[in-house]
Design an enzyme around this catalytic site. Structure first.
Site, PDB file in Angstrom:
ATOM      1  N   GLU A  27       4.558  14.619  -7.427  1.00 34.73           N
ATOM      2  CA  GLU A  27       3.290  14.031  -6.986  1.00 34.73           C
ATOM      3  C   GLU A  27       3.442  12.578  -6.521  1.00 34.73           C
ATOM      4  O   GLU A  27       2.448  11.867  -6.366  1.00 34.73           O
ATOM      5  CB  GLU A  27       2.268  14.136  -8.111  1.00 34.73           C
ATOM      6  CG  GLU A  27       1.911  15.583  -8.452  1.00 34.73           C
ATOM      7  CD  GLU A  27       0.839  15.670  -9.511  1.00 34.73           C
ATOM      8  OE1 GLU A  27      -0.339  15.486  -9.179  1.00 34.73           O
ATOM      9  OE2 GLU A  27       1.177  15.917 -10.682  1.00 34.73           O
ATOM     10  N   SER A 211      -1.663  18.682  -9.210  1.00 30.93           N
ATOM     11  CA  SER A 211      -1.878  18.833  -7.770  1.00 30.93           C
ATOM     12  C   SER A 211      -1.589  20.251  -7.289  1.00 30.93           C
ATOM     13  O   SER A 211      -1.230  20.456  -6.126  1.00 30.93           O
ATOM     14  CB  SER A 211      -1.040  17.816  -6.973  1.00 30.93           C
ATOM     15  OG  SER A 211      -1.509  16.515  -7.220  1.00 30.93           O
ATOM     16  N   SER A 352     -11.042  11.039  -2.774  1.00 31.71           N
ATOM     17  CA  SER A 352     -10.725  12.039  -3.794  1.00 31.71           C
ATOM     18  C   SER A 352     -11.995  12.462  -4.523  1.00 31.71           C
ATOM     19  O   SER A 352     -13.028  11.788  -4.479  1.00 31.71           O
ATOM     20  CB  SER A 352      -9.726  11.471  -4.800  1.00 31.71           C
ATOM     21  OG  SER A 352      -8.498  11.170  -4.188  1.00 31.71           O
TER      22      SER A 352
END
Length: 384
Positions: A27, A211, A352
């Site tokens: 990530e 993720s 986000s």
């Protein structure tokens, strides 16, 4: 015994924030994007900010504001830190209150002081950052930091123990099976037999990753071993979760309150997928294009929204979380809420989900960043 806390910043100067990002996990690029957003949102009139990057190989480097601003998606390529930079490190502060950043001089010489750190804002996602490891370093250095502590970070990263704690707290979770490295090595047939007790479709996941990296949707037994092998590329421990057909995917944010009040819970968001995979995978999260619709706030009956917020706050408290968390749910076709997972350092770019749900709740991105810094600065060092 808890160690005594020193003041968060010296007299006559702004609190100094070390924004730590990058990291050795898969990530890494997500963390770089998060750092770009957060550094841009920090009020430079109130805080002195220094960027501390961790390269793919694990080298700590000082990253300038201009370099952080350049970390963005370009031609569908995610950003990454360079290895070509002088190394930095965090040392215990000479006064015992906070850490000291130093940088190795060019040519392998001595160490140059970069100054004290009043609070670390770790934006690392995934293993070796979000999982309690760097939080333990900050604790040992006597450095205040944003977000969950060592235990909560470790539990939030490991879906196996997360589900055990949620179940123990009476929270609703879905059926699952964990296959440890020892299980797979000693008796593969028995491990697969345990999985046969679940109802397809299944989601095969690395237990300690985020993720949606390394995840496969499995619709029949013939696909199972390949999916486990794929998850093993990212984690030797694998979790296999029973899927929910026609379930709605919902998320909300939890934010610790100043002064010890109960945590706040945000508006609720719904994720509606348009991908062939049918789940919210890495590309859908960070290279979205037309793959996903994000509805904020979600269209839900009041009683369902209220129940979900209450479950999110209970999930936050169950793992002794601090600072922030995003809690993900399924709303089954039968109308039952199931806690999927808690994320103690969610993606934190301005676009986000976590900042979005708080913006819909009346807390904009810069205010959210400032709240997290204030929570960290107010928090004592040592046991709490």
């Amino acid at each position: 015994m808890s160690q005594a806390s020193e003041p968060a910043a010296g007299p006559g100067r702004k609190p100094r924030v070390a924004v730590v990002f990058g990291g050795t996990s898969d990530e890494h690029p997500v963390s770089c994007l998060t750092a770009r957003g957060v550094v841009g949102a920090i009020d430079q009139d109130r805080y002195d900010v220094i960027g501390v990057g961790i390269s793919r190989s694990g080298r700590w480097i000082v990253v300038s504001a201009d370099q952080i601003a350049a970390l963005q998606v370009s031609d569908r390529k995610l950003p990454e830190l360079t290895e070509q930079a002088a190394e930095a490190m965090l040392l215990p502060g000479s006064s015992g209150g906070g850490g000291e950043l130093v940088q190795r001089a060019s040519g392998g010489g001595g160490l140059a002081e970069l100054g004290p750190v009043d609070v670390a804002f770790s934006l690392l996602h995934g293993p070796f950052g979000e999982d309690g490891t760097i939080q333990g370093l900050f604790e040992m250095m006597g450095t205040r930091y944003v977000g969950a502590g060592v235990l909560a970070s470790a539990v939030g990263m490991d879906k196996h123990y997360m589900k055990m704690i949620f179940a123990g707290a009476g929270l609703p979770i879905g059926p699952y099976v964990v296959i440890t490295p020892a299980d797979w090595q000693r008796d593969r047939e028995q491990a697969l037999k345990q999985v046969s007790q679940l109802t397809y479709p299944l989601y095969v996941k690395p237990t300690r990753n985020g993720s949606s990296i390394g995840i496969s949707k499995v619709t029949d037994e013939s696909q199972l071993e390949d999916a486990i092998a794929f998850a093993h590329q990212y984690d030797p421990k694998v979790i296999i979760e029973e899927g929910f057909e026609n379930a709605r995917e919902l998320e909300c944010g939890v934010l610790q309150s100043l002064g010890g009040a109960a945590p706040q819970v945000s508006a609720i968001a719904e994720i509606r997928m348009h991908t062939d995979s049918g789940f919210y995978d890495f590309d859908a999260k960070y290279l979205p294009e037309e793959q996903v619709d994000l509805d904020v706030p979600a269209d839900l009956p009041t009683e369902v929204a209220d129940e979900m917020r209450a479950l999110a706050a209970r999930s936050f408290d169950a793992i002794s979380c601090e600072g922030l968390a995003r809690v993900d749910f399924f709303l089954t076709a039968e109308g039952r809420l199931v806690v999927n997972e808690i994320n103690t350092m969610p993606g934190f770019t301005e676009h986000s989900m976590y900042p979005r749900v708080w913006a819909a709740s009346g807390i904009d991105y810069p205010t959210l960043v400032d709240r997290l810094l204030q929570l960290a600065l107010d928090r004592p060092t040592g046991l709490r």
